[in-house]
Every structure is written in C-alpha cells, then in structure tokens.
Design a protein around this motif. Structure first.
Motif, short mmCIF file in Angstrom:
data_model
loop_
_atom_site.label_atom_id
_atom_site.label_comp_id
_atom_site.label_asym_id
_atom_site.label_seq_id
_atom_site.Cartn_x
_atom_site.Cartn_y
_atom_site.Cartn_z
N LYS A 1 16.84 55.55 157.26
CA LYS A 1 17.81 54.57 157.72
C LYS A 1 17.44 53.19 157.21
N GLN A 2 18.46 52.48 156.71
CA GLN A 2 18.22 51.12 156.22
C GLN A 2 18.00 50.18 157.40
N GLN A 3 17.07 49.25 157.25
CA GLN A 3 16.83 48.27 158.30
C GLN A 3 16.75 46.89 157.68
N CYS A 4 17.26 45.89 158.42
CA CYS A 4 17.17 44.52 157.90
C CYS A 4 15.75 44.01 158.10
N CYS B 1 14.60 43.22 161.69
CA CYS B 1 14.44 44.40 162.55
C CYS B 1 13.20 45.19 162.12
N ARG C 1 25.90 36.44 155.66
CA ARG C 1 25.30 37.76 155.88
C ARG C 1 25.28 38.58 154.60
N GLY D 1 21.40 39.67 154.00
CA GLY D 1 21.17 41.10 154.18
C GLY D 1 20.66 41.45 155.57
N CYS E 1 21.34 42.48 159.70
CA CYS E 1 22.37 43.19 160.46
C CYS E 1 23.17 42.17 161.27
N LYS E 2 24.32 42.59 161.76
CA LYS E 2 25.27 41.65 162.37
C LYS E 2 24.66 40.93 163.57
N LYS F 1 21.50 40.38 164.38
CA LYS F 1 20.41 39.46 164.05
C LYS F 1 20.96 38.21 163.38
N LYS G 1 22.50 35.92 165.92
CA LYS G 1 21.42 35.27 166.70
C LYS G 1 20.79 34.17 165.86
N ILE H 1 24.62 40.95 148.32
CA ILE H 1 24.85 42.38 148.56
C ILE H 1 26.33 42.70 148.36
N ARG H 2 27.18 41.86 148.93
CA ARG H 2 28.63 41.97 148.69
C ARG H 2 29.05 40.72 147.93
#
Lengths: 139, 147
Positions: free
Chosen positions: A52-55, A58, A86, A90, A92-93, A95, A98, A134-135
């Motif tokens: 699983k990908q993690q930022c 995290c 974001r 890269g 996650c939403k 984080k 926050k 990333i995008r």
C-alpha cells in the motif's frame, strides 16, 4: 460412386466416434471422484499484491504542528511563500488539509513567514520536485 | 475539559520585566479560574514579519508558549485582557489537538479517476439531476408531450 463411398466412410467414422464417447463417459465420472490430496491448495496470500502506498508524513508518523516551523516550511514555495498543492507534495488528503491549516495558524501566530521561505530553511532537503508533479498542474 | 495553547510574543526586555510580564499573564489565567499545565520558552528571535502594536513597530520578540485549561467562555476575555497589555506584541489561543491516528488514504487517491470514490459519488450525484426523458421506442406511436 466415389461420393457414395465417401458418405459410407463418413457414417462409419461418426458411428465409431459415438461409440468411443459412450465408452469414455464412465471414465470421466471416475476422474471426479479422485481424493483431495492431489488438489493443490491455494490458501496462501496473493504474492503479487502490491504494497500500500503511503504519504511521507504517514510513513514516518508525523503530525504537522504549527510550532514545527522547520517542517512546515518544507512545503512552502521559496519564491512566493505559498503552500504547494497536493498534486506536488504527494500527501494524503487528511494530512494535506491538516498541514494547510497548521501553516495558516503558524503564520497568524507570528512564527512563520508569509511571502517567502525563511532564508535559514532554504537549504533544507527537498521532499518533492515542484517541476514534476504527480498530477498535472491546473494551469 | 479543553486544553488551550497560548502563543505569546513578548517585547524584548530585561529578565526582571519579562518575569513580571509572565507573572501578570499567568495570574490573569488563575483569576479566570483556570490553571496552567506548562510554560515553554521558545526563545528570542527576529520575527518573520515586522509587527506594530501599541504604536511601536517591533522586529524582534521573545516567544512563549503557555499550555492551560480555562473555561471556554473566558477565552475571549483573556484575549481582550492581553490585547491591552503593552508588553505583549501578539497572542494567539489555539486548541491543543491530539495527533490523529487515521490511516493513510493515498493508495485510494492514486487510483485512476473512475475508480476513486469521490469521483464516483460526483457522477452519481450528477445523474440524479438529469430529467427523465421520453423514450421513443416505448410503443407509443405519438409524442405525448408538447414540443
């Protein structure tokens, strides 16, 4: 004559095939009654499943805090002092949201710069490349 | 009980005056029937931007952090009291937020658009807005509505 002969042969062949199938049928039934010992067991986990990908926040279990200015400034543009999106950071939403709120808090409390990155943090290691998002950028 | 964090920017001044100012801020909390959990000195340094308060422009400040518990109704009064203090350049009261233990959702966000949950919800909501239309192959040989 030859046509008639051929037809006769065809008939013979078909009838012989039908006979064969009749013989084979009971053999197939025996095959299904083979014991379970020969059946391979597939109860292991999928070995091809990707991790699983993690930022980055995290992964290291870091929670952005408004007092941790050095961390927050790593997500700030050195040219304009604005927070990177974001698609660049890269994260996650959860984080990223926050992080944004903590940066705003920090700037309001007079701990962090607004229009530039503080010069003492400019040489900090880069967590991402703003030129290679990333995008795609929306502009 | 909510724990608040009070971020104070004090004027640069000798130690004696600094102690007196901190004592003043602390007693204000005690007067509002609150208590202090922690006082932290974050050091004296140049401010990221110049600030003018009480008619003076400041470029340097002593940073202090006070962790406290006060009744939520008195927070505004406290802020108002500190705003009248000449030695305090800036003050902010924030709730202390415990670190979140939510799972990372990046692997879901990196999926192609049609597989993402938020996109699927968007498509579903837009479909709801579409008006029902008359289909011509329903067996009726005329259009029943006004054209």
């Amino acid at each position: 004559m030859s046509l008639i002969l051929r037809k006769c042969f065809q008939n013979v062949q078909i009838s012989s095939l039908l006979k064969n199938t009749r013989v084979l049928m009971p053999v197939r039934n025996v095959g299904s009654e083979v014991s379970d010992a020969d059946v391979p067991k597939f109860d292991m986990e999928n070995p091809f499943l990707k991790e699983k990908q993690q930022c980055i926040l995290c992964k290291h279990k870091i929670d952005p805090d408004y007092k941790n200015v050095k961390l927050l400034s790593q997500f700030q543009s050195p040219y304009t002092g604005r927070i990177y999106g974001r698609h660049i950071t890269g994260l996650c939403k959860a984080k990223h949201e926050k992080l944004e709120s903590e940066i705003v808090k920090s700037q309001s409390a007079g701990l962090m710069t607004v229009y530039l990155k503080e010069p003492c943090f400019i040489k900090d290691p880069k967590l991402f490349d703003a030129e290679r998002p990333i995008r795609p950028h929306r502009f | 009980m909510i724990t608040y964090e009070l971020c104070l920017l004090l004027r640069v001044m000798p130690k004696k005056e600094l102690a007196a100012t901190l004592k003043r801020t602390a007693t204000a909390i005690f007067d509002k029937s609150g208590f202090i959990r922690k006082i932290e000195n974050l050091g004296t340094r140049d401010m990221p931007y110049k600030t003018s308060s009480h008619g003076v422009v400041y470029n340097k400040a002593s940073y202090f952090l006070i962790e406290m518990n006060v009744p939520p109704s008195t927070v505004e009064e406290l802020k108002e009291e500190y705003s009248r203090d000449v030695d305090i350049i800036r003050r902010r009261v924030y709730k202390k937020i415990p670190p979140s233990e939510a799972e990372c959702t990046l692997h879901e966000e990196m999926l192609p658009a049609p597989y993402r949950k938020d996109v699927q919800e968007l498509i579903a909501s837009s479909k709801k807005l579409q008006k029902p239309r008359f289909s011509y192959n329903s067996g009726l040989d005329y259009y029943p509505f006004q054209k």
